[in-house]
Design an enzyme around this catalytic site. Structure first.
Site, PDB file in Angstrom:
ATOM      1  N   ASP A  46      47.150  18.767  19.112  1.00 19.99           N
ATOM      2  CA  ASP A  46      46.542  19.381  17.925  1.00 19.99           C
ATOM      3  C   ASP A  46      46.598  20.899  18.011  1.00 19.99           C
ATOM      4  OD1 ASP A  46      45.882  16.800  17.184  1.00 19.99           O
ATOM      5  OD2 ASP A  46      43.796  16.958  17.841  1.00 19.99           O
ATOM      6  N   ASN A  64      55.786  14.934  21.630  1.00 22.75           N
ATOM      7  CA  ASN A  64      55.769  15.134  23.074  1.00 22.75           C
ATOM      8  C   ASN A  64      56.925  14.348  23.675  1.00 22.75           C
ATOM      9  OD1 ASN A  64      54.911  12.403  23.478  1.00 22.75           O
ATOM     10  ND2 ASN A  64      52.767  13.022  23.273  1.00 22.75           N
TER      11      ASN A  64
END
Length: 476
Positions: free
Chosen positions: A264, A195
């Site tokens: 995920d 991220n």
């Protein structure tokens, strides 16, 4: 470019990483404790969900993929609960049990759909435990097409270089959800998915789109990655590869309730799509859509194939590409010109896309290599067309346009005319449909002054959004 879901049931994936149990205590709260200034929650619901690498595996299984899961657990009741949780959806657990360590547990207390507190039960696993886990997992490589390393910095994935090298030597793709400030640990991976915070922790603060791409390409070269997918929250995702133009994919989430497990979901959708035969850009578009679904749910969740199909239809009109921000487009346009591509640009409201629009855009694309469509936002359309317009909101108008094979990029603008955005982008060719005089086309003078061209294309007679709306109203 169109996005279609591959046959997920053909996907064979191995997930290796930090498995954990996400436990939820839920109940109402109506008073403050007399013992301390904290709310009192009357628990009426307890739920266990596999988390971390186990959540990745569940996401893959929910999409229809075949998945094996390797991780470190303790010799305790939590490990038993985790085993039952993954086996319910057909995941094959390949645990390495460490008797003197607990199975990692994250306990969350919720009330009125709000998380009040999280309690973590964990101890870091030893390096020797990670070595044993990765060695045990090597035997599974011959039965899979893709490996996911799900690293939560809990000890399961310590030094995976040799494991990655062995997997790649066997022709198995390795995807990594990384942690920490040393991406060199994952050297040779096919794809990493940091991220923005994780990315900046390694490369430093990103100051612009160009800076992000430069830093990402530096990591590709330094650590021999094939690709990097940076997930950027409300800015969507950016895919950077060594030998292809970057790809910006806008976010599709409308409401965000809980980001738990969103990372995920991204890597699981990527792994399942790639293992099922999708190419990397399509897999990224699918993963982006899946993430948009899961953040609209509370707690660690999965996304089903049906939800994914519905979300793709709703948010993309079956397209995962095209809609970009102005800054992203400016950089992409610069790179396109450096590659010698001829960029065509047009603009309009495109409130109800009809055959005339499709024909016009096809003509425009035929005049160059890339086509930009700048779209009036909702406030701009209302000012130009009056009350009751637009019929379709700007995100839906752009999504439909992005689904056309002739359209490469779609970008919104808020002014009544596209003068400013055209002046900034300066395409090689500016086209406009209708009976405009060249000197009356907004941005035309600036394009010509920069060495570009301006051209007027004809619309099909008798087809217009206004006529369609009037016809609908007359037949009600």
């Amino acid at each position: 470019m169109k996005v279609s879901l591959p046959a997920f049931e053909k996907a064979r994936v191995l997930v290796v990483g930090d498995v954990m149990l996400d436990r939820y205590w839920v109940g109402p709260t109506g008073r403050i404790s007399p013992e301390a200034p904290v709310p009192v929650v009357k628990i009426n619901q307890v739920e266990d969900r596999p988390g971390g690498a186990a959540n990745v595996a569940l996401n893959i299984a929910t999409l229809g993929g075949q998945v094996q899961l390797a991780g470190l657990v303790g010799q305790d009741d939590t490990a038993h609960a985790l085993t039952l949780g993954v086996q319910t959806l057909g995941v094959e657990p390949q645990w390495l049990t460490i008797a003197d360590k607990p199975t990692i547990t994250k306990l969350r207390v919720l009330s009125r759909n709000q998380q009040l507190i999280r309690l973590d039960f964990e101890e870091a696993f030893d390096k020797a435990d990670s070595v044993r886990l990765l060695k045990q997992s090597e035997a599974l490589l011959d039965s899979v097409d893709v490996v996911v390393l799900s690293d939560y910095a809990k000890g399961a994935i310590d030094q995976p270089r040799d494991f990655i090298a062995l997997a790649r030597a066997k022709g198995v793709m390795v995807l990594v959800d990384p942690k920490g400030s040393d991406f060199g640990r994952y050297q040779g991976a096919s794809l990493i998915t940091p991220n923005m915070s994780e990315f900046e922790a390694v490369v430093g603060t990103v100051t612009s789109e160009a800076d992000l791409l430069e830093k990402a390409r530096g990591l590709l070269k330094q650590h021999h990655f094939d690709a990097i997918l940076v997930t950027r929250s409300e800015k969507g995702m950016t895919l950077v590869t060594a030998n292809a133009p970057e790809l910006h994919i806008p976010t599709v989430a409308r409401e965000v309730y809980d980001v738990t497990g969103a990372g995920d979901t991204v890597i699981s959708a990527l792994a399942t799509s790639l293992a099922a035969g999708a190419d990397l850009p399509q897999a990224c578009a699918i993963a982006n859509t899946a993430a948009g679904v899961v953040v609209g749910k509370l707690g660690t969740s999965t996304v089903s194939r049906i939800e994914l199909i519905e979300a793709l239809a709703l948010h993309h009109g079956e397209s995962g590409f095209g809609v970009v921000s102005e800054d992203q487009l400016a950089y992409a346009l610069e790179q396109a010109k450096l590659r010698g591509e001829r960029v065509v640009m047009t603009n309009g409201c495109f409130d109800i896309l009809h055959a005339g629009h499709v024909s016009y855009l096809k003509q425009a694309k035929a005049l160059g290599d890339r086509l930009i469509v700048a779209v009036n936002d909702d406030a701009s359309v209302k000012r130009l067309k009056g009350e009751g317009r637009p019929v379709n909101q700007v995100d839906r108008r752009m999504a439909v346009l992005a689904g056309l094979a002739s359209v490469d990029w779609v970008v919104p603008f808020s002014e009544d005319t596209p003068q400013r955005i055209i002046t900034r982008l300066l395409p090689n060719l500016l086209v406009k449909g209708g009976d405009y005089k060249l000197e009356d086309i907004a941005g035309g003078a600036e394009v010509i002054a920069a060495g570009g061209q301006v051209q007027v294309l004809g619309f099909e007679d008798g087809i217009s959004t206004t006529a369609i709306i009037q016809n609908i109203m007359a037949n009600q």
